[in-house]
Design an enzyme around this catalytic site. Structure first.
Site, PDB file in Angstrom:
ATOM      1  N   LYS A   1      43.068  52.646  27.630  1.00  0.00           N
ATOM      2  CA  LYS A   1      43.596  51.377  27.127  1.00  0.00           C
ATOM      3  C   LYS A   1      43.767  51.368  25.606  1.00  0.00           C
ATOM      4  O   LYS A   1      44.714  50.763  25.093  1.00  0.00           O
ATOM      5  CB  LYS A   1      42.718  50.220  27.592  1.00  0.00           C
TER       6      LYS A   1
ATOM      7  N   ASP B   1      44.560  41.147  30.806  1.00  0.00           N
ATOM      8  CA  ASP B   1      43.248  40.827  31.372  1.00  0.00           C
ATOM      9  C   ASP B   1      42.828  39.393  31.055  1.00  0.00           C
ATOM     10  O   ASP B   1      42.251  38.701  31.901  1.00  0.00           O
ATOM     11  CB  ASP B   1      42.186  41.801  30.861  1.00  0.00           C
TER      12      ASP B   1
END
Length: 283
Positions: A65, A102
């Protein structure tokens, strides 16, 4: 035919293909979604070569990420604030764009499963200081949470995270660190408690949290979705309090990426939830 993928190391555990292939079939889209096992150190090069690999975009899971954020030509506010990207796409100019979904996924799931929660009325307690905790802190801040208590087994990480988000808040003490040994005491003053750690996941130790002080109006959320009902959520339900499982966050965070890649905004439905839950051994 448009193609997207999920990259990670390992990547076989990812439920993303279940979600995106379901939507491709549901909406009758001529597209494909693949898994790509990309070793550490190779993610940036892989993402920069998406067009050559005939991909329009990708989901990014651990441990890539941060690399996805670094590889991007353009990143949005959420990716920069959270310090990581989990979805990328190529724009019409061929530039690699990145975001982090997220936070939006967490908030959409919370609002769906526990619409009675109130950001401004009460403090929230976030347990953990990793990437998920960063996304949840950002989500709560954006939602207008008046105060967040943060606790982590390693207090230095919690303090660093509180310092990072402190300047973004409207009040100096928006994020307050609670010593790990006092986490159960903090439960009593919070209307929202979020487990943002892997504790309680299949194969991991359960989160040890004394719920004796849990308020009647409290909502307890867990980002873990395997098992769907963690020991924490089971204990909360035994007390008759509201719970929010982690599967909805997984489903809702997938929506923006699919829309970017395939030009259709998909819906998170009970049928999709059942489809993915079946892969976890839970209906």
């Amino acid at each position: 035919m448009k193609r997207a993928c999920v990259i990670g190391w390992p990547v076989e555990h990812s439920r993303s293909p279940l979600i995106h292939r379901y939507w491709l079939k549901q909406y009758g889209i001529d597209g494909a979604y693949e898994k790509e096992a990309v070793p550490p150190g190779e993610a940036e090069a892989f993402l920069r070569a998406l067009a050559e690999r005939d991909y329009v975009g990708a989901n990014v899971t651990l441990p890539h990420k941060l690399a996805a954020l670094q590889a991007a030509d353009v990143a949005d506010e959420a990716a920069y604030a959270i310090g990581a990207a989990n979805a990328v796409w190529l724009d019409s100019a061929g530039k690699l764009n990145a975001t982090n979904t997220d936070a939006a996924g967490f908030m959409a799931n919370l609002n769906e499963q526990a619409p009675q929660w109130n950001a401004s009325r009460q403090p929230a307690l976030v347990i953990g200081a990793g990437g998920a905790a960063r996304a949840i802190l950002y989500a709560l801040l954006e939602a207008g949470a008046a105060k967040v208590l943060l606790t982590n087994r390693t207090s230095e990480r919690a303090s660093a995270l509180a310092d990072y988000f402190g300047p973004m808040s409207v009040t100096p003490n928006w994020v307050e660190v609670v010593d790990w040994k006092n986490r159960s005491l903090a439960v009593g003053e919070c209307g929202l408690i979020v487990n943002a750690t892997s504790l309680g996941m299949t194969g991991e130790k359960p989160l040890e949290l004394d719920l004796a002080r849990l308020r009647e109006d409290a909502v307890v959320a867990d980002i873990v979705y395997a098992p769907l009902v963690t020991p924490l959520l089971a204990a909360v339900r035994d007390r008759g309090r509201a719970t929010v499982d982690g599967l909805g966050m997984l489903l809702h965070q997938a929506v923006p990426g699919f829309e970017r890649w395939f030009s259709v905004r998909p819906e998170v439905t009970p049928e999709l939830r059942s489809h993915v839950a079946a892969s976890l051994g839970s209906a």
